[in-house]
Write a protein that holds these residues in place. Structure first.
Motif, short mmCIF file in Angstrom:
data_model
loop_
_atom_site.label_atom_id
_atom_site.label_comp_id
_atom_site.label_asym_id
_atom_site.label_seq_id
_atom_site.Cartn_x
_atom_site.Cartn_y
_atom_site.Cartn_z
N SER A 1 0.80 -1.22 0.00
CA SER A 1 0.00 0.00 0.00
C SER A 1 0.84 1.27 0.00
CB SER A 1 -0.94 0.00 1.22
OG SER A 1 -0.16 -0.03 2.42
N SER A 2 2.10 1.21 0.36
CA SER A 2 2.96 2.40 0.41
C SER A 2 4.41 1.98 0.22
CB SER A 2 2.78 3.12 1.76
OG SER A 2 3.33 2.34 2.81
N PRO A 3 5.32 2.91 -0.07
CA PRO A 3 6.74 2.54 -0.18
C PRO A 3 7.27 1.87 1.09
CG PRO A 3 6.38 4.72 -1.08
CD PRO A 3 5.09 4.32 -0.45
N TYR A 4 6.79 2.34 2.23
CA TYR A 4 7.24 1.77 3.50
C TYR A 4 6.83 0.30 3.60
CZ TYR A 4 7.16 0.76 8.50
OH TYR A 4 7.33 0.16 9.73
N HIS A 5 5.57 -0.01 3.34
CA HIS A 5 5.08 -1.39 3.50
C HIS A 5 5.69 -2.31 2.44
CE1 HIS A 5 1.88 0.74 5.82
NE2 HIS A 5 1.99 -0.34 6.58
N THR A 6 5.87 -1.83 1.24
CA THR A 6 6.48 -2.66 0.20
C THR A 6 7.92 -3.02 0.56
OG1 THR A 6 5.09 -1.66 -1.50
CG2 THR A 6 7.08 -2.77 -2.24
N THR A 7 8.70 -2.02 1.00
CA THR A 7 10.08 -2.27 1.40
C THR A 7 10.13 -3.26 2.56
OG1 THR A 7 10.66 -0.03 0.71
CG2 THR A 7 12.23 -1.17 2.11
N LEU A 8 9.24 -3.06 3.54
CA LEU A 8 9.21 -3.95 4.69
C LEU A 8 8.85 -5.37 4.27
CD1 LEU A 8 9.69 -3.35 7.70
CD2 LEU A 8 7.23 -3.34 8.01
N SER A 9 7.90 -5.51 3.39
CA SER A 9 7.49 -6.84 2.92
C SER A 9 8.64 -7.53 2.18
CB SER A 9 6.27 -6.73 2.01
OG SER A 9 5.17 -6.16 2.70
N PHE A 10 9.38 -6.78 1.40
CA PHE A 10 10.47 -7.37 0.62
C PHE A 10 11.58 -7.90 1.52
CE2 PHE A 10 14.59 -6.84 -1.53
CZ PHE A 10 14.42 -7.69 -2.60
N PHE A 11 12.07 -7.06 2.44
CA PHE A 11 13.23 -7.47 3.22
C PHE A 11 12.87 -8.44 4.35
CE2 PHE A 11 14.90 -3.60 1.23
CZ PHE A 11 16.15 -4.06 0.83
N ILE A 12 11.68 -8.35 4.89
CA ILE A 12 11.29 -9.28 5.97
C ILE A 12 11.26 -10.72 5.45
CG2 ILE A 12 9.30 -10.06 7.30
CD1 ILE A 12 8.82 -7.23 8.16
N HIS A 13 10.74 -10.91 4.24
CA HIS A 13 10.60 -12.26 3.73
C HIS A 13 11.90 -12.78 3.12
CE1 HIS A 13 6.26 -11.07 3.85
NE2 HIS A 13 6.20 -12.28 4.41
N LEU A 14 12.97 -11.99 3.13
CA LEU A 14 14.29 -12.48 2.73
C LEU A 14 15.22 -12.58 3.93
CD1 LEU A 14 14.85 -10.57 -0.65
CD2 LEU A 14 14.24 -12.98 -0.32
N ASP A 15 14.72 -12.28 5.10
CA ASP A 15 15.51 -12.44 6.31
C ASP A 15 15.70 -13.93 6.59
OD1 ASP A 15 16.58 -10.91 8.80
OD2 ASP A 15 15.42 -12.61 9.62
N PRO A 16 16.91 -14.36 7.02
CA PRO A 16 17.14 -15.80 7.26
C PRO A 16 16.14 -16.42 8.23
CG PRO A 16 19.22 -14.60 7.27
CD PRO A 16 18.14 -13.57 7.21
N ASP A 17 15.64 -15.64 9.21
CA ASP A 17 14.70 -16.19 10.19
C ASP A 17 13.27 -16.27 9.65
OD1 ASP A 17 16.79 -16.38 11.97
OD2 ASP A 17 16.44 -14.35 12.78
N ASN A 18 13.01 -15.58 8.53
CA ASN A 18 11.66 -15.58 7.98
C ASN A 18 11.73 -15.70 6.46
OD1 ASN A 18 8.81 -15.38 8.14
ND2 ASN A 18 8.92 -13.18 7.69
N PHE A 19 12.58 -16.63 5.99
CA PHE A 19 12.93 -16.70 4.58
C PHE A 19 11.77 -17.26 3.76
CE2 PHE A 19 15.19 -18.55 0.89
CZ PHE A 19 15.86 -17.40 0.48
N ASN A 20 11.24 -16.42 2.88
CA ASN A 20 10.15 -16.82 2.00
C ASN A 20 10.25 -16.00 0.71
OD1 ASN A 20 7.72 -17.49 0.72
ND2 ASN A 20 6.61 -17.65 2.65
N PRO A 21 11.16 -16.38 -0.20
CA PRO A 21 11.40 -15.57 -1.41
C PRO A 21 10.18 -15.45 -2.31
CG PRO A 21 12.50 -17.70 -1.56
CD PRO A 21 11.99 -17.59 -0.16
N SER A 22 9.26 -16.40 -2.25
CA SER A 22 8.08 -16.29 -3.11
C SER A 22 7.23 -15.10 -2.71
CB SER A 22 7.26 -17.58 -3.04
OG SER A 22 6.79 -17.80 -1.71
N ARG A 23 7.12 -14.84 -1.42
CA ARG A 23 6.38 -13.66 -0.97
C ARG A 23 7.15 -12.38 -1.30
NH1 ARG A 23 3.84 -15.28 4.98
NH2 ARG A 23 2.54 -17.04 4.24
N ALA A 24 8.48 -12.43 -1.12
CA ALA A 24 9.28 -11.24 -1.47
C ALA A 24 9.16 -10.91 -2.95
CB ALA A 24 10.74 -11.47 -1.08
N ALA A 25 9.01 -11.95 -3.80
CA ALA A 25 8.90 -11.73 -5.23
C ALA A 25 7.61 -11.03 -5.61
CB ALA A 25 9.00 -13.07 -5.97
#
Length: 551
Positions: A40-64
């Motif tokens: 919904s915003s640059p903030y939420h998109t950036t957060l969604s991208f990096f959170i799902h590539l974090d080793p503790d929450n790794f989910n590249p399909s969601r980051a994609a």
């Protein structure tokens, strides 16, 4: 219905395939977003991208899902992982507190478009763009991922990103096992590289230069450049390999800052030392010329080039190392330069005056020049002023602008140096003696090695109030004032000896009191001789003083 040929159907399918592919992508984007993905915003998109590539929450399909993949082929998960590696490799720290949380955010620097740039200097092609109601990494950014990834990890270092993590991912002291092993390997490579570069520089380079007969140049000029170059190559090697370790962003950002500062700094040092090589080369050329003015030009050229290298190097350090935008600085410098030029007109005038001196070469170092109050020997020509040593042994600093506009009499460029004087002899000198005295003076000039033989004048040409005057006019063919004075000394010594030999007396302002001559007293007037008597005296003088016989 109209029947279509197979060829027509093939063309229709070929042209409609991109449209179908785009519809499929649009359909994928229109699907409901998975849990944890907010665009919904640059903030939420950036957060969604990096959170799902974090080793503790790794989910590249969601980051994609944060990528706008319109017109871009490739595995979306791989593209998302590569994009994260680009951010990490370039040392870009993402601070979510600074990212706008406005659904309708507009970038004021790009025509108020709905875009958000992370770092316009280091990754200008990576930005978020609003499409509909969702913010995603733009299609252009996604199309640039493979290219930027190859630039960030060149020479096959990207393969290490897949190989090194296989050593182990356990955490120790905030680092994974493969990162610790990678650092140990880099330390070993750095040590080996230093040994190899030291051997190539200290041994091989100097050996080759000595074999070619340029040992002095190699040791004093090329060796310092080679050493700094070896340090630069080591820094480049470390900067390429360290980014593979994927160190924590806070640490790696500082390391990137150090490397980005060291690279332009070392390049500046290299070119700074190259200027010495260039100056040494021009100095050798200047030493082969007869002019001494180019000897002064070489140090000025060296100083100017070094100042230029430092200025350009500083700009690159500010741009690459400190990540500063130098365009406003250059703009302000150009505007300020106009103001400085108006305030420093005399300085600029002197600068261009020095350029005209070096181009026209009205004098050289060591020349005796005269211009108004200026009278002395040129010692040094600078960019602002010329230093002249006066005959009182004081130093005179003359602005070059004044010299360029003045009439300069250069005594140092004379091919012949004129010497003119009047030899005054007493009135009691007989005509025959004067004639022999003049012949002797002419022979002295003709016999001296540094006189001009085709132009000199020695004549009995005047009767003054207390003397008979002999004009003594000649030219010396010597390059310096010192040699001219030495030649004058030698000529005048011969003149005095000739006068003593012939019995010629030099006159000076006197008053003569005539008294009756006493028989026992002898007068001062020499007893007159016949012609052969004076000739014999002149021949004796030539034989003794000049070592030649007079026919």
């Amino acid at each position: 219905m109209l029947k279509k040929s197979p060829v027509t159907l093939i063309f229709l399918l070929a042209f409609s395939f991109p449209l179908f592919a785009q519809l499929i992508l649009d359909e994928q984007d229109s699907k409901p977003l998975p849990e944890g993905v907010n665009l919904s915003s640059p903030y939420h998109t950036t957060l969604s991208f990096f959170i799902h590539l974090d080793p503790d929450n790794f989910n590249p399909s969601r980051a994609a899902r944060t990528l706008d993949r319109r017109g871009v082929e490739g595995d979306p998960e791989t593209l998302a992982i590569k994009l994260q590696q680009i951010f990490e490799g370039k040392g870009i720290i993402i601070r979510t507190s600074t990212i706008p949380n406005e659904p309708n955010y507009q970038d004021s620097t790009s025509n108020s478009e709905h875009k958000y740039y992370f770092d316009k200097n280091r990754i200008p092609g990576i930005y978020l763009e609003k499409r509909g109601s969702q913010w995603r990494f733009s299609a252009f950014s996604v199309s640039q991922i493979d290219q930027l990834h190859a630039e960030t990890y060149p020479f096959g270092t990207d393969q290490l990103l897949n190989l090194l993590p296989k050593m182990g991912t356990e955490n120790y002291f905030g680092l994974q096992v493969w990162q610790i092993f990678g650092m140990l390997i880099l330390i070993l490579l750095t040590f080996l590289s230093h040994l190899v570069f030291t051997f190539l520089v200290d041994k091989v380079l100097l050996y080759l230069m000595n074999r070619m007969g340029y040992g002095y140049i190699g040791e004093n000029y090329l060796l310092p450049i080679a050493k700094v170059t070896s340090f630069y190559l080591i820094v480049v090697l470390l900067s390429l390999l360290l980014r593979v370790l994927q160190l924590p962003a806070e640490i790696w950002a500082w390391i990137v800052l150090v490397f980005n500062t060291l690279k332009p700094f070392l390049i500046t040092v290299i070119f700074y030392k190259i200027v010495d090589v260039i100056a040494a080369y021009f100095a050798s050329l200047a030493a082969k010329t007869a002019s001494t003015l180019d000897d002064q030009l070489v140090p000025l050229l060296r100083k100017t080039l070094k100042a230029l290298v430092i200025l350009i190097g500083t700009l690159f350090i500010l741009r690459d190392g400190l990540d500063l935008d130098i365009i406003p600085f250059l703009t302000g410098l150009s505007i300020g330069g106009v103001a400085i030029a108006l305030a420093a007109q005399d300085t600029i005038k002197n600068f261009f005056g020095s350029i005209m001196i070096f181009i026209d070469k009205p004098f050289q170092v060591g020349d005796w020049v005269t211009s108004g109050e200026i009278d002395g020997t040129v010692e040094e020509v600078g960019f602002r002023s010329t230093r002249i040593r006066t005959f009182r042994n004081s130093l005179m600093y003359v602005p070059n602008g004044k010299i360029a506009d003045a009439v300069v009499d250069n005594h140092g460029l004379r091919q012949y140096r004129r010497f003119s004087t009047t030899l005054t002899i007493t009135y009691d000198t007989p005509p025959a003696l004067i004639e022999q005295f003049v012949l002797g003076l002419r022979e002295i000039i003709a016999s001296h090695p540094n006189t001009r033989k085709d132009l000199y004048h020695v004549y009995f040409n005047n009767l003054s109030s207390y003397s008979q005057d002999v004009m003594f006019y000649l030219f010396f063919e010597v390059p310096t004032i010192k040699e001219e004075l030495q030649a004058r000394h030698e000529i005048l010594i011969q003149v005095v000896k000739l006068a003593q030999t012939l019995g010629v007396r030099f006159a000076f302002p006197t008053q003569t009191l005539h008294m009756e001559t006493f028989p026992e007293k002898k007068g001062l007037v020499p007893e007159p001789m016949d012609g052969p008597g004076y000739e014999n005296l002149l021949k004796e003088f030539f034989r003794k003083e000049l070592g030649k016989k007079l026919d």
